[in-house]
Design a protein around this motif. Sequence first.
Motif, PDB file in Angstrom:
ATOM      1  N   TYR A  49       0.832  -1.198   0.000  1.00 10.11           N
ATOM      2  CA  TYR A  49       0.000   0.000   0.000  1.00 10.11           C
ATOM      3  C   TYR A  49       0.869   1.252   0.000  1.00 10.11           C
ATOM      4  O   TYR A  49       1.899   1.307   0.687  1.00 10.11           O
ATOM      5  CB  TYR A  49      -0.877   0.056   1.258  1.00 10.11           C
ATOM      6  N   ASP A  50       0.455   2.249  -0.763  1.00  4.84           N
ATOM      7  CA  ASP A  50       0.958   3.608  -0.584  1.00  4.84           C
ATOM      8  C   ASP A  50      -0.022   4.310   0.351  1.00  4.84           C
ATOM      9  O   ASP A  50      -1.249   4.287   0.125  1.00  4.84           O
ATOM     10  CB  ASP A  50       1.027   4.354  -1.916  1.00  4.84           C
ATOM     11  N   VAL A  51       0.501   4.905   1.392  1.00  2.00           N
ATOM     12  CA  VAL A  51      -0.334   5.579   2.387  1.00  2.00           C
ATOM     13  C   VAL A  51       0.035   7.056   2.418  1.00  2.00           C
ATOM     14  O   VAL A  51       1.219   7.402   2.515  1.00  2.00           O
ATOM     15  CB  VAL A  51      -0.138   4.970   3.791  1.00  2.00           C
ATOM     16  N   VAL A  91       7.053  -1.318   7.141  1.00  2.00           N
ATOM     17  CA  VAL A  91       7.013   0.048   6.621  1.00  2.00           C
ATOM     18  C   VAL A  91       8.443   0.361   6.220  1.00  2.00           C
ATOM     19  O   VAL A  91       9.311   0.538   7.068  1.00  2.00           O
ATOM     20  CB  VAL A  91       6.503   1.054   7.668  1.00  2.00           C
ATOM     21  N   GLY A  92       8.696   0.399   4.927  1.00  2.00           N
ATOM     22  CA  GLY A  92      10.068   0.508   4.454  1.00  2.00           C
ATOM     23  C   GLY A  92      10.405   1.820   3.792  1.00  2.00           C
ATOM     24  O   GLY A  92      11.571   2.084   3.491  1.00  2.00           O
ATOM     25  N   GLN A  93       9.405   2.659   3.560  1.00  2.00           N
ATOM     26  CA  GLN A  93       9.649   3.917   2.856  1.00  2.00           C
ATOM     27  C   GLN A  93       8.821   5.015   3.506  1.00  2.00           C
ATOM     28  O   GLN A  93       7.641   4.818   3.805  1.00  2.00           O
ATOM     29  CB  GLN A  93       9.289   3.772   1.380  1.00  2.00           C
ATOM     30  N   GLU A 140       4.152  10.573   3.291  1.00  2.00           N
ATOM     31  CA  GLU A 140       3.873   9.496   2.339  1.00  2.00           C
ATOM     32  C   GLU A 140       4.710   8.294   2.755  1.00  2.00           C
ATOM     33  O   GLU A 140       5.919   8.425   2.990  1.00  2.00           O
ATOM     34  CB  GLU A 140       4.221   9.938   0.917  1.00  2.00           C
ATOM     35  N   MET A 141       4.084   7.131   2.842  1.00  2.00           N
ATOM     36  CA  MET A 141       4.771   5.941   3.335  1.00  2.00           C
ATOM     37  C   MET A 141       4.212   4.686   2.672  1.00  2.00           C
ATOM     38  O   MET A 141       3.173   4.727   2.001  1.00  2.00           O
ATOM     39  CB  MET A 141       4.640   5.834   4.856  1.00  2.00           C
ATOM     40  N   THR A 142       4.922   3.613   2.822  1.00  2.00           N
ATOM     41  CA  THR A 142       4.459   2.327   2.298  1.00  2.00           C
ATOM     42  C   THR A 142       4.177   1.380   3.451  1.00  2.00           C
ATOM     43  O   THR A 142       4.814   1.443   4.504  1.00  2.00           O
ATOM     44  CB  THR A 142       5.519   1.674   1.385  1.00  2.00           C
ATOM     45  N   VAL A 143       3.207   0.511   3.251  1.00  2.00           N
ATOM     46  CA  VAL A 143       2.934  -0.612   4.153  1.00  2.00           C
ATOM     47  C   VAL A 143       2.906  -1.865   3.295  1.00  2.00           C
ATOM     48  O   VAL A 143       2.144  -1.938   2.319  1.00  2.00           O
ATOM     49  CB  VAL A 143       1.594  -0.442   4.898  1.00  2.00           C
ATOM     50  N   GLU A 144       3.744  -2.820   3.641  1.00  2.00           N
ATOM     51  CA  GLU A 144       3.796  -4.073   2.871  1.00  2.00           C
ATOM     52  C   GLU A 144       3.518  -5.245   3.798  1.00  2.00           C
ATOM     53  O   GLU A 144       4.088  -5.340   4.888  1.00  2.00           O
ATOM     54  CB  GLU A 144       5.172  -4.240   2.221  1.00  2.00           C
ATOM     55  N   LEU A 145       2.651  -6.155   3.345  1.00  2.00           N
ATOM     56  CA  LEU A 145       2.251  -7.329   4.125  1.00  2.00           C
ATOM     57  C   LEU A 145       2.491  -8.582   3.290  1.00  2.00           C
ATOM     58  O   LEU A 145       2.170  -8.596   2.099  1.00  2.00           O
ATOM     59  CB  LEU A 145       0.777  -7.226   4.514  1.00  2.00           C
ATOM     60  N   VAL A 153      -3.260 -12.198   4.448  1.00  2.00           N
ATOM     61  CA  VAL A 153      -2.717 -10.903   4.046  1.00  2.00           C
ATOM     62  C   VAL A 153      -3.843  -9.876   3.927  1.00  2.00           C
ATOM     63  O   VAL A 153      -3.717  -8.728   4.379  1.00  2.00           O
ATOM     64  CB  VAL A 153      -1.938 -11.031   2.718  1.00  2.00           C
ATOM     65  N   ALA A 154      -4.961 -10.293   3.337  1.00  2.00           N
ATOM     66  CA  ALA A 154      -6.101  -9.377   3.196  1.00  2.00           C
ATOM     67  C   ALA A 154      -6.650  -8.981   4.560  1.00  2.00           C
ATOM     68  O   ALA A 154      -6.984  -7.806   4.796  1.00  2.00           O
ATOM     69  CB  ALA A 154      -7.187 -10.024   2.347  1.00  2.00           C
ATOM     70  N   ALA A 155      -6.735  -9.953   5.484  1.00  2.00           N
ATOM     71  CA  ALA A 155      -7.254  -9.661   6.820  1.00  2.00           C
ATOM     72  C   ALA A 155      -6.324  -8.719   7.576  1.00  2.00           C
ATOM     73  O   ALA A 155      -6.785  -7.807   8.289  1.00  2.00           O
ATOM     74  CB  ALA A 155      -7.434 -10.960   7.607  1.00  2.00           C
ATOM     75  N   LEU A 156      -5.022  -8.904   7.423  1.00  5.88           N
ATOM     76  CA  LEU A 156      -4.065  -8.000   8.056  1.00  5.88           C
ATOM     77  C   LEU A 156      -4.213  -6.587   7.506  1.00  5.88           C
ATOM     78  O   LEU A 156      -4.160  -5.603   8.254  1.00  5.88           O
ATOM     79  CB  LEU A 156      -2.641  -8.505   7.844  1.00  5.88           C
ATOM     80  N   GLY A 157      -4.397  -6.486   6.193  1.00  6.41           N
ATOM     81  CA  GLY A 157      -4.589  -5.178   5.587  1.00  6.41           C
ATOM     82  C   GLY A 157      -5.822  -4.475   6.125  1.00  6.41           C
ATOM     83  O   GLY A 157      -5.802  -3.259   6.389  1.00  6.41           O
ATOM     84  N   GLN A 158      -6.909  -5.232   6.311  1.00  6.08           N
ATOM     85  CA  GLN A 158      -8.129  -4.645   6.853  1.00  6.08           C
ATOM     86  C   GLN A 158      -7.924  -4.175   8.290  1.00  6.08           C
ATOM     87  O   GLN A 158      -8.403  -3.094   8.684  1.00  6.08           O
ATOM     88  CB  GLN A 158      -9.258  -5.664   6.774  1.00  6.08           C
ATOM     89  N   ALA A 159      -7.183  -4.979   9.073  1.00  8.05           N
ATOM     90  CA  ALA A 159      -6.934  -4.615  10.470  1.00  8.05           C
ATOM     91  C   ALA A 159      -6.065  -3.369  10.564  1.00  8.05           C
ATOM     92  O   ALA A 159      -6.302  -2.490  11.415  1.00  8.05           O
ATOM     93  CB  ALA A 159      -6.266  -5.786  11.200  1.00  8.05           C
TER      94      ALA A 159
END
Length: 438
Positions: free
Chosen positions: A242-244, A290-292, A308-313, A321-327
């Motif tokens: 994700y880009d956040v 969170v790497g960026q 601006e940041m990234t979240v990678e699962l 992975v989808a459930a973690l993203g929702q959480a």
Amino acid sequence: MSQEINRRVMLAGAASAAALPVSAATPSLRVDGERLRTTLEGLSRFGRPEGGTFADGVSRTAYSDADIGGRAYVMGLMREAGLNPVIDPAGNIIGRRPGTDGSAKPIIIGSHIDSVRAGGNFDGDVGSMGALEVLRTLDDRKIRTRHPVELAIWSNEEGGTVGSTAFAGRLEPGALDNLYYGIKLRDGLKRIGGDPERLAQAARPAGSIHAYLELHIEQGGILDREHVPIGVVDGIVCIDRYDVTITGFANHAGTTPMPGRRNALIAAARLIEAVDAIVKREPGRQVGTVGQLAVFPNAPNVIPGRVEMTVELRDLSADKVAALGQAVQARAREIAAETGTEMKFHLTEHIEPALATPAIQAHIEAAARTLGLPFIHLPSGAGHDAQLLAKLGPMGMIFVPSIAGISHSPKELSTWSECANGANVLLHTLLAVDAAGV
């Protein structure tokens, strides 16, 4: 060795192989470990720092002069082995060893030789040179396979599995305009002998291969820590990235009271902690990173107004992975309310997991038992070319230890005996897959 892994090793070693097809291989059939070492050391000259040694690693990024030199070196070795290598339109190097059955589908083995900047000598190289050594050994022992065997050196793995994606017919034409270290992919392909105008001709249809086998270093510390020489890969993980964008309000750092601030960086810090906590709160091998991070206006006397940041699962289960993203997004909404900020998530990348074929996993297990090598099952947390080849037919991967779990670094290291162990398991697995329906 932990109790759980010890239990898995014992169960794996005790499992009966009676139902598996019997190959022509015997425990005495081994690759030439010294020859494998020689080829790996030879390849390391391409991209080595000026005046450096093997221990200094390589920067052999795709399309660079070092990559071109390394590819020429490998093609020379392939010619010496009678493989008559060709470069397909996607820049992949393919060499073919005929089988006894002209109608049989090919078994493909191989990996990549391009590296990251300031990388090591084992990521991709062990699988590529190990596959070549397997075919040399078959020639030395005058062993013919029923299926033709193709050795593939995939182009630009580190830049997004470009060659294998095209081979699987999944590379979008627009991707050729993407930049990799300042070079457009289409121009890079031309540099290494590919043809972007004929890219579609590199694609193979689903069901066109008998199997794909890839040897690779683990790039993690599990095998090394547990002193287990062989990993049987269960699959390659699903990745959601994700880009956040976090929006607060930029204001004077000296005159704005603390209670009324809408600090986007504070919100980002809380989100980073939340990702870590959410991923850790349930058992499993899932990871979150969170790497960026980019802070605006990034001035010492201004409250950050935007981040601006990234979240990678990642996990082998796409559902997890989808459930973690929702959480994570649910907690982000709470943090936004607490900090007076706004958080927007945009899913920029979704990579489906690629599960290894159980029958090939069984052949890998049987090969390890034949060779007296303990093994465990584990997922691959990193992406590999095997992820794309799994779309064309049955797939299996073999891992060997990475000392201390170090990879993408000049300090990346696997011992020569571990590299030979992996090549021997690949050799015996290839023969078993050749003899079997899969």
